[in-house]
Design a protein around this motif. Structure first.
Motif, PDB file in Angstrom:
ATOM      1  N   THR A  69       3.062   6.193   1.939  1.00 15.48           N
ATOM      2  CA  THR A  69       2.502   5.255   0.974  1.00 15.48           C
ATOM      3  C   THR A  69       1.048   5.605   0.739  1.00 15.48           C
ATOM      4  OG1 THR A  69       3.963   3.477   1.742  1.00 15.48           O
ATOM      5  CG2 THR A  69       2.061   2.844   0.416  1.00 15.48           C
ATOM      6  N   ILE A  70       0.697   5.792  -0.528  1.00 12.61           N
ATOM      7  CA  ILE A  70      -0.684   6.053  -0.897  1.00 12.61           C
ATOM      8  C   ILE A  70      -1.298   4.766  -1.423  1.00 12.61           C
ATOM      9  CG2 ILE A  70      -0.119   6.815  -3.254  1.00 12.61           C
ATOM     10  CD1 ILE A  70      -2.385   8.909  -2.956  1.00 12.61           C
ATOM     11  N   SER A  71      -2.554   4.512  -1.048  1.00 10.46           N
ATOM     12  CA  SER A  71      -3.236   3.305  -1.490  1.00 10.46           C
ATOM     13  C   SER A  71      -4.725   3.592  -1.552  1.00 10.46           C
ATOM     14  CB  SER A  71      -2.963   2.142  -0.529  1.00 10.46           C
ATOM     15  OG  SER A  71      -3.464   2.432   0.763  1.00 10.46           O
ATOM     16  N   LYS A  72      -5.470   2.663  -2.144  1.00  3.85           N
ATOM     17  CA  LYS A  72      -6.910   2.865  -2.225  1.00  3.85           C
ATOM     18  C   LYS A  72      -7.646   1.561  -2.059  1.00  3.85           C
ATOM     19  CE  LYS A  72      -6.988   2.794  -7.317  1.00  3.85           C
ATOM     20  NZ  LYS A  72      -8.042   1.824  -7.642  1.00  3.85           N
ATOM     21  N   ASP A  73      -8.866   1.683  -1.567  1.00  2.00           N
ATOM     22  CA  ASP A  73      -9.773   0.550  -1.417  1.00  2.00           C
ATOM     23  C   ASP A  73     -10.999   0.880  -2.252  1.00  2.00           C
ATOM     24  OD1 ASP A  73     -11.756  -1.244  -0.594  1.00  2.00           O
ATOM     25  OD2 ASP A  73     -10.932  -1.398   1.423  1.00  2.00           O
ATOM     26  N   ASN A  74     -11.089   0.247  -3.421  1.00  2.00           N
ATOM     27  CA  ASN A  74     -12.190   0.558  -4.330  1.00  2.00           C
ATOM     28  C   ASN A  74     -13.546   0.217  -3.717  1.00  2.00           C
ATOM     29  OD1 ASN A  74     -10.460   1.516  -6.279  1.00  2.00           O
ATOM     30  ND2 ASN A  74     -10.402  -0.396  -7.439  1.00  2.00           N
ATOM     31  N   ALA A  75     -13.602  -0.850  -2.956  1.00  2.00           N
ATOM     32  CA  ALA A  75     -14.875  -1.262  -2.362  1.00  2.00           C
ATOM     33  C   ALA A  75     -15.399  -0.215  -1.377  1.00  2.00           C
ATOM     34  CB  ALA A  75     -14.715  -2.604  -1.665  1.00  2.00           C
ATOM     35  N   LYS A  76     -14.483   0.460  -0.715  1.00  2.00           N
ATOM     36  CA  LYS A  76     -14.862   1.488   0.259  1.00  2.00           C
ATOM     37  C   LYS A  76     -14.792   2.893  -0.322  1.00  2.00           C
ATOM     38  CE  LYS A  76     -13.420  -1.157   4.319  1.00  2.00           C
ATOM     39  NZ  LYS A  76     -12.571  -1.184   5.540  1.00  2.00           N
ATOM     40  N   ASN A  77     -14.367   2.999  -1.577  1.00  2.00           N
ATOM     41  CA  ASN A  77     -14.198   4.316  -2.224  1.00  2.00           C
ATOM     42  C   ASN A  77     -13.368   5.245  -1.343  1.00  2.00           C
ATOM     43  OD1 ASN A  77     -15.240   4.504  -4.848  1.00  2.00           O
ATOM     44  ND2 ASN A  77     -16.431   6.316  -4.334  1.00  2.00           N
ATOM     45  N   VAL A  79      -9.282   6.461  -0.191  1.00  2.00           N
ATOM     46  CA  VAL A  79      -7.844   6.519  -0.447  1.00  2.00           C
ATOM     47  C   VAL A  79      -7.148   6.803   0.878  1.00  2.00           C
ATOM     48  CG1 VAL A  79      -6.015   7.831  -1.598  1.00  2.00           C
ATOM     49  CG2 VAL A  79      -8.099   7.245  -2.843  1.00  2.00           C
ATOM     50  N   TYR A  80      -6.022   6.146   1.081  1.00  2.00           N
ATOM     51  CA  TYR A  80      -5.273   6.283   2.322  1.00  2.00           C
ATOM     52  C   TYR A  80      -3.898   6.884   2.059  1.00  2.00           C
ATOM     53  CZ  TYR A  80      -8.779   2.875   3.708  1.00  2.00           C
ATOM     54  OH  TYR A  80      -9.963   2.226   3.947  1.00  2.00           O
ATOM     55  N   LEU A  81      -3.374   7.545   3.071  1.00  2.00           N
ATOM     56  CA  LEU A  81      -1.986   7.985   3.042  1.00  2.00           C
ATOM     57  C   LEU A  81      -1.347   7.530   4.343  1.00  2.00           C
ATOM     58  CD1 LEU A  81       0.141   9.559   1.371  1.00  2.00           C
ATOM     59  CD2 LEU A  81      -0.383  11.540   2.832  1.00  2.00           C
ATOM     60  N   GLN A  82      -0.535   6.477   4.252  1.00  2.00           N
ATOM     61  CA  GLN A  82       0.208   5.995   5.409  1.00  2.00           C
ATOM     62  C   GLN A  82       1.485   6.807   5.519  1.00  2.00           C
ATOM     63  OE1 GLN A  82      -0.562   3.500   7.733  1.00  2.00           O
ATOM     64  NE2 GLN A  82       1.251   4.307   8.797  1.00  2.00           N
ATOM     65  N   MET A  83       1.660   7.468   6.637  1.00  2.00           N
ATOM     66  CA  MET A  83       2.811   8.344   6.837  1.00  2.00           C
ATOM     67  C   MET A  83       3.667   7.783   7.969  1.00  2.00           C
ATOM     68  SD  MET A  83       1.015  12.097   6.428  1.00  2.00           S
ATOM     69  CE  MET A  83       0.138  11.962   7.980  1.00  2.00           C
ATOM     70  N   ASN A  84       4.860   7.358   7.638  1.00  2.00           N
ATOM     71  CA  ASN A  84       5.805   6.822   8.617  1.00  2.00           C
ATOM     72  C   ASN A  84       7.011   7.743   8.728  1.00  2.00           C
ATOM     73  OD1 ASN A  84       4.136   4.534   8.861  1.00  2.00           O
ATOM     74  ND2 ASN A  84       5.251   3.457   7.239  1.00  2.00           N
ATOM     75  N   SER A  85       7.794   7.543   9.767  1.00  2.00           N
ATOM     76  CA  SER A  85       9.018   8.333   9.986  1.00  2.00           C
ATOM     77  C   SER A  85       8.713   9.823   9.854  1.00  2.00           C
ATOM     78  CB  SER A  85      10.112   7.918   8.987  1.00  2.00           C
ATOM     79  OG  SER A  85      10.404   6.551   9.095  1.00  2.00           O
TER      80      SER A  85
END
Length: 123
Positions: A69-77, A79-85
């Motif tokens: 799952t890719i997501s972003k936090d604009n306040a922190k500038n 982007v994350y990539l949550q990698m499961n399984s």
């Protein structure tokens, strides 16, 4: 100057999870889309997922759908990539890359790259 700094890589067992972060500076998410790419030993760089900076739309390659799952936090500038399984085939150096784009995202050319973070998944 645009800078992208990845973190969060490491060693995981198959079936485990890791979360990668891409901290961006010198750019605005309004004008850039961010993508995660990976390069396994002896292979070319492969796009994995991307997120539109302006609209937050996402895209995943088939092999990671339902697991990453890719997501972003604009306040922190950031982007994350949550990698499961995680699978051993996910072992690679993971890079984030920024693309000048007003809407949507792609896994094509990048205008800026980070230095990469190693992800190793053991069986």
């Amino acid at each position: 100057e645009v800078q992208l700094v990845e973190s969060g890589g490491g060693l995981a067992h198959a079936g485990g999870s890791l979360r990668l972060s891409c901290a961006a500076s010198g750019l605005s998410f309004d004008n850039y889309a961010i993508g995660w790419f990976r390069q396994a030993p002896g292979k070319g760089r492969e796009g994995v997922a991307c997120i539109g900076g302006f609209d937050g739309s996402t895209y995943y390659i088939d092999s990671v759908k339902g697991r990453f799952t890719i997501s972003k936090d604009n306040a922190k500038n950031t982007v994350y990539l949550q990698m499961n399984s995680l699978k051993p085939d996910d072992t690679a150096v993971y890079y984030c890359g920024a693309e000048v784009r007003l809407g949507g995202c792609s896994l094509g050319r990048r205008d800026h790259w980070g230095q990469g973070t190693q992800v190793t998944v053991s069986s």
